[in-house]
Design a protein around this motif. Sequence first.
Motif, PDB file in Angstrom:
ATOM      1  N   ALA A 123       0.842  -1.194   0.000  1.00  0.00           N
ATOM      2  CA  ALA A 123       0.000   0.000   0.000  1.00  0.00           C
ATOM      3  C   ALA A 123       0.877   1.244   0.000  1.00  0.00           C
ATOM      4  O   ALA A 123       1.951   1.277   0.614  1.00  0.00           O
ATOM      5  CB  ALA A 123      -0.912  -0.001   1.223  1.00  0.00           C
ATOM      6  N   GLY A 151      -1.771  -2.946  -3.905  1.00  0.00           N
ATOM      7  CA  GLY A 151      -1.861  -1.816  -2.999  1.00  0.00           C
ATOM      8  C   GLY A 151      -2.397  -2.174  -1.629  1.00  0.00           C
ATOM      9  O   GLY A 151      -2.991  -1.336  -0.950  1.00  0.00           O
ATOM     10  N   ALA A 152      -2.184  -3.406  -1.198  1.00  0.00           N
ATOM     11  CA  ALA A 152      -2.645  -3.856   0.123  1.00  0.00           C
ATOM     12  C   ALA A 152      -1.495  -4.553   0.835  1.00  0.00           C
ATOM     13  O   ALA A 152      -0.800  -5.388   0.244  1.00  0.00           O
ATOM     14  CB  ALA A 152      -3.833  -4.801  -0.010  1.00  0.00           C
TER      15      ALA A 152
END
Length: 930
Positions: free
Chosen positions: A217, A780-781
């Motif tokens: 992220a 994005g995590a």
Amino acid sequence: MQGPQRRKAGIVVAVIGGIALSACGDSTVPGDGTGDAGRVRIEGRGQVVSSPRTVDCFEACTMTLAAGDRLLAVAARDWRFERWDGDCAGQTGDECVLPAGGPVEVVAHFAPAPQDLSAAQWRKGDLHQHSDHSSDGSLGRQLGDDQAPGNMPLADIIAQAEAAGLDFLPITDHRTHDQHYDPQWESSGLLLIAGEEANGSPHATVHGAVDMVDQNARIDGEPDSRVVQESIWLAHSQGAAWVTAHPDDGSVDDDGVPNARADALGVDLVEMWNRASYIEGEIDYVENRWNAGFRFGIAGASDNHFKEFWLLGGGTGRPATEVLTPALTDRALVDALRAGRTGVYAGDVLSPRLRIDADFDGDGVYEVRAGDEVFVPAGTPGTLRVRVEQGLGNRVLVYAAPGRNAGALAEVVGSSVIGFEDIVLDIVAGDTPTWYRAEMRSLGLADPSSLLFGTVLGPYDLGNLFQQLLAQVRAMTSGIFVSTGPVEPQGAFLPPPDSGVDDGAEYALGAPGEFAGFADAAYDAASGRLHVVGEVHDAASTRIEYTVREADGRWRAPLRLDDSGSARFPRVAVAGDRVVVVWQDERAGQIPRRPAILSRSSDEGGAQFGAAVVVQAPDGRAMHPDVVLASDGTAHVVWQQIAAGEPFDVFHATIGSDGSVSAADNLSREGKVVAAASGLDARSARYPASVRPAIAIGGDDVPVIAWQDNRFDVDPLWTGQTGSGEGTDPDDWQIAVRSPGQAIEFLGAADAADRHVDVLVDSDGRTHLVWTAKPLQAAGANLSLQAAVRASGAAAFAAPQPVGAYAASSARSPRLGLDADGHAQLAWFDSRSADWRWRVMTAVFDNGAWDAPRLHAGRGVSSWPVPAGPFVAFATTRHAQRLQRDRTQQVYVIDGRSPVAMRAARVPTAKGQGLLPPLADADCASRGAH
């Protein structure tokens, strides 16, 4: 173009992979301090380490040495150890035993290893190809919001690639590794290598990775280049190649100017010709980055999603990427990709091709190839050669920095129908860095598939339509880079300087300029020995090396355990003098891929090993083994295995002390629903995967096996079925655990991908599980750690709890081991460091809970740690001298009892970004081995 008269001089250095070694590095744990100060000098390129470890030496250094200590000479990539001089003169081999008496003076001589350039061949493949394992893997799915039936199964794509005459193929589905768990990932006609199209922005194709490259992220206040940089370093920690995909989409702003993401270091290739995007913008991007000092090769990409274009001459292998490699193995291919030894052409049998090379020592041998860097003094003359194959009627343009805006260095119309013709140019090295490349453009109309797919549907500039139709690119080369020394990239968003400190780590395995990683370690408390295995790469092969740290701190010279050159993923178990090592191996070759599980055992503390034993060699793939030893010396081995029409399952077998192997048991098939695809929808297949097993054993000699399993996902391995699905989100992976003969227990959350599990039974009989958990989000995590414990005699595990939680960082590859006091110890690598580098973290299970984690702030990018007794073994880039092309990664070991190591183990601040000051000596002592 004529240059000054050439002179013969041995001044060329072709740097493959950017090896640039400097003066001595870390001061590591010294001996007992009773030795003399010995002086070591290195001639050539290599590393000298002492046993016991004191200093890593690369040019000249002073070590504390005593009579009987040993020196080990480790040659750098493309070099070999030649001889010892000084007080080691006359000793043969790469080890020297130091004599008694007086200060020691030693010289280690390394010489360039002969490179047989004629052995390399150009192999063609497609570096960017999608199947229905991607969310938009076929035309119907793109037009139907991902919910129409899919028509791009792996079998059809592989058959198309074989028909196109490709030599190799990765399937680079969007943000997933699941395509490799499909039983259709199989070919007897070409070499399949692992691939993925990773990240949210910019997209990147990753080749040779062992799992999904999850993009972290974004962190508020940090430039966009940070998450790209973390992704590159994560891929490189696995020995994989990282390729910027369609850079005109993600790496530039709307005005075409490179953005912050373009400043990430270590990109191996850039797609200079992606069939589905704007090639002129991609060429401009590559030249811009080269002019800014970035060094990488080029790639071509069909970026194919649509079977419908195959009939128009498009699809897989159009364009094709050619790779100059000494062997058709996955390691040789990935190594050549990382070196930029590539070119791109239209992909048809009769398509023209280009080659580029150079000679800077005047001997007539063109030893500098595409992608190479050449370091020579300003004024050095050389010869550049561009070879044109089947180039009749096509314009060949040769460019030098700054590129197209300055016009072509040379322009020639090809005249050869078959065979080749050479364009030879005299060049002179300047006092500023430069580069050379070549491209070929057609004087005729574009081929039908490009007219439809590339021009009408593609994002082309209509103002340049004439150029697109009548000056279509047919072939391109990577660059040759010439400078007086290593070039540092220029950019506003480069990674911060390394803030690491001396952590007292000791060298174990690997050579400067090469990759070593995926280490495993086992500690025998009775003897005080630490046993370490690791995977070591050279230009064309992978091998398993083993070494031992004795209780007195002395290290044995590394021992190679395999004989195939395709051995990977070793694990080691030890009990007293019994040592068992397992790994996966492709002795029979890699077309088709048929890895088997092999083992070697020693009953002499690792001093000698018996012959390799085949644990399992199926007509399929047996991979990723793990091993433990029972009290009677029986080795319990687990692995994942797949065969035609079957899913990946977890298997278990035993190896007796006499080398006999039991029949294998399938531990995971019970309860699975398996189904082949219907003819109407490629995504309707159901092959739930059970992969990445880990095994532990307690005092009752009952093994416990854990793995990750996606049987509860609504569409395992896919991203939806007809009428459902949107986006390539991870499967609902769960953690499965069982003992032979017992029922399977599942843990994990339905809203997370629970993966990468490890298991341990501690000295109190508790069983520990730890794994990574990721939200069901494609990119994005961040990954976090979850742990669960089952008390001795309990029927089930307690509810999972987070470990080392920090939302703004990502945690990878958790491993468990017993510390020096018999407590469960956890190690992983984490992204919370302020200088963006992955670093090792540890925590200890004490008083019924996991304590506060510690970040080990050693230098370099550190990854894949494994705890064993008072030690942690891990991979590190600490001796890589250039962030962008030096691939040095070695295996090191921290002795957690040393004051230096304890001072380097810091507790992160509340924000998790900066680090607290080093611990005081008293604080270190109070922590003990924790």
